[in-house]
Scaffold this active site. Structure first.
Site, mmCIF file in Angstrom:
data_model
loop_
_atom_site.group_PDB
_atom_site.id
_atom_site.type_symbol
_atom_site.label_atom_id
_atom_site.label_comp_id
_atom_site.label_asym_id
_atom_site.label_seq_id
_atom_site.Cartn_x
_atom_site.Cartn_y
_atom_site.Cartn_z
ATOM 1 N N GLN A 246 0.791 -1.287 -0.060
ATOM 2 C CA GLN A 246 0.003 0.061 -0.016
ATOM 3 C C GLN A 246 0.896 1.161 -0.046
ATOM 4 O OE1 GLN A 246 -3.046 -0.942 -0.468
ATOM 5 N NE2 GLN A 246 -3.867 0.965 -0.605
ATOM 6 N N HIS A 249 1.968 3.033 -3.323
ATOM 7 C CA HIS A 249 1.095 4.015 -4.070
ATOM 8 C C HIS A 249 1.755 5.389 -4.109
ATOM 9 C CE1 HIS A 249 -2.284 1.745 -5.599
ATOM 10 N NE2 HIS A 249 -2.228 0.967 -4.449
ATOM 11 N N GLU A 315 -10.058 2.780 4.354
ATOM 12 C CA GLU A 315 -10.163 2.514 2.979
ATOM 13 C C GLU A 315 -10.218 0.954 2.772
ATOM 14 O OE1 GLU A 315 -8.514 3.551 -1.616
ATOM 15 O OE2 GLU A 315 -7.408 3.736 0.008
ATOM 16 N N HIS A 316 -9.153 0.481 2.995
ATOM 17 C CA HIS A 316 -8.892 -1.046 2.898
ATOM 18 C C HIS A 316 -8.657 -1.704 4.218
ATOM 19 C CE1 HIS A 316 -6.991 0.510 -0.830
ATOM 20 N NE2 HIS A 316 -7.855 -0.367 -1.222
ATOM 21 N N ASP A 349 -7.352 -5.053 -5.603
ATOM 22 C CA ASP A 349 -6.961 -3.888 -6.463
ATOM 23 C C ASP A 349 -7.100 -4.393 -7.930
ATOM 24 O OD1 ASP A 349 -6.221 -1.959 -4.631
ATOM 25 O OD2 ASP A 349 -3.937 -2.640 -4.415
ATOM 26 N N HIS A 408 -50.385 24.693 -0.888
ATOM 27 C CA HIS A 408 -50.367 23.056 -1.239
ATOM 28 C C HIS A 408 -51.719 22.543 -1.077
ATOM 29 C CE1 HIS A 408 -45.987 24.082 -0.948
ATOM 30 N NE2 HIS A 408 -45.672 22.892 -1.109
#
Length: 429
Positions: A246, A249, A315-316, A349, A408
């Site tokens: 990770q 990245h 996220e993960h 991924d 209305h």
């Protein structure tokens, strides 16, 4: 909690004039920004069809095979997400139908800076196609080494998926051009989109924020992150490899280990140091792992670790504990969960079939990853007969009166006053 700080507000003043220039001047402004930020000015924005064909024809066979597997599995998973229309009979003569209607035109952004992401083409295009979106454009930055075209692997992935509209434009200017459209250098019209999805850097995120409202966006993506919840049963070699993968990245990527086993923490540190020696992007990984966003967090037990997980909302999330499936089932906040030693995040991924465009920066507390419904709109269709409206009219009028919105109520009352007047006239005649 360890988390990198990404201040989108800090770059808004830099991005705002870029978006405004593209909004006002279209393609010429976008191409000027390409020359400035990407170091190359494409001849035109839309990639020629023959370039897409050539990219796929020259794609290495093993990469094509891998993309085809990823596409097949992603399609199978996302096909099961497709909702069906439903009709509810609220009362005799009164129904409400929920129709699911796809967005008409979408722009799918694929980054092309630090790394090349053909997998992101798959993750964006497949759910849009399953949803029934008819008009899809992929935008990706031009590359100087490829004569102003996006990376050929990006082009090949798009062509493999049947996408024939690809734009060689990235960054904030790419987002702005997707939002506002323009006229290409060959007088081809580049139609604006209704929705923009896909990850990007802080400038892409800022542009999406500035264009939000004019177009829809999926989310404001921050740096990628992994949190591994592990106990003494975890293999430190696996854990270290996942943390490093990770961190590969981005220097801002977050790699966090949460464990109740001090021995595992020490072993992971040692394994990370060993694996770093053979990691290609060692400097990038080292920077990410040594940043304040990456830490080993010690907890009392797995229950305590779950509290940390839900607070962090990663996220993960990788669960590498005893009874990992049961532990994973207790998690509330995560973009995607990877269960056990044989479900690494890198599987997700590419080839798990799940989507890798996921909420970051604790947004998993309230948001989902990209999916088929990201490209659909639910529309309620209300169909009441005269009698069905009559049966509920007094309730509409009462609530309208309570909210001090008498018109209305009149919109209902006048319908029946007109009917009563006509019936009285007929009776008098």
């Amino acid at each position: 909690m360890p988390r990198g700080a990404v201040d989108v507000d800090s770059v808004l003043d830099q991005v705002r004039p870029v978006v405004a220039a593209v909004r006002d001047r279209g393609v010429p402004a976008a191409l000027e920004m390409c020359a400035r930020f990407d170091g190359v000015r494409p001849d035109r924005v839309r990639v020629p069809q023959d370039a897409l064909v050539q990219a796929l024809d020259t794609l290495p066979a093993d990469v094509r095979d891998a993309l085809e597997v990823a596409i097949d599995r992603t399609r199978r998973v996302h096909a099961d997400q497709l909702p069906t229309d439903s009709t509810t009979n609220v009362a005799p003569g009164g129904t409400v139908t929920e129709r699911w209607v796809p967005v008409q035109r979408v722009g799918l952004y694929v980054p092309g800076g630090t790394a090349v992401y053909p997998s992101s083409v798959v993750m964006n295009v497949v759910p849009a196609q399953i949803a029934g979106v008819r008009s899809i454009v992929v935008a990706s930055p031009p590359q100087a080494e490829f004569d102003g075209l996006p990376h050929p692997t990006i082009l090949a992935a798009a062509h493999l998926l049947g996408v024939d509209e690809v734009w060689a434009v990235g960054g904030a200017q790419g987002v702005a051009l997707l939002a506002y459209g323009g006229t290409d250098t060959d007088d081809d019209e580049l139609a604006p989109v209704d929705l923009i999805t896909g990850p990007g850097n802080i400038y892409v995120t800022a542009a999406k924020r500035l264009c939000r409202g004019h177009v829809g966006i999926d989310a404001e993506a921050g740096p990628t992150e992994i949190l591994i919840l592990a106990d003494a049963t975890a293999d430190p070699v696996h854990v270290a490899a996942d943390l490093i993968s990770q961190a590969e990245h981005d220097t801002m990527a977050a790699s966090v280990l949460v464990t109740n086993a001090v021995e595992l923490a020490d072993a992971v540190d040692e394994a990370v140091n060993r694996q770093l020696a053979q990691t290609r992007h060692r400097d990038r990984v080292t920077s990410a792992l040594s940043g304040r966003q990456s830490r080993i967090v010690l907890v009392n037990d797995v229950d305590h670790g779950l509290v940390v997980v839900d607070t962090y909302a990663p996220e993960h999330l990788s669960v590498q504990t005893e009874n990992a499936r049961e532990v994973a089932g207790r998690v509330c906040n995560a973009g995607a969960i990877f269960v056990g030693a044989w479900s690494p995040v890198s599987l997700g991924d590419y080839c798990a079939g799940s989507n890798h465009v996921l909420p970051t920066a604790a947004c998993a507390r309230h948001s989902s990853g990209l999916n088929v419904q990201s490209f659909l709109r639910g529309i309620h269709v209300v169909d009441y007969s005269e009698q069905a409206l009559s049966d509920v009219a007094r309730h509409v009028i009462a609530l309208a009166s309570a909210e001090d919105l008498p018109a209305h109520g009149d919109a209902v009352r006048f319908r029946f006053d007109a009917v009563d007047d006509e019936e009285n006239a007929n009776a008098a005649g």
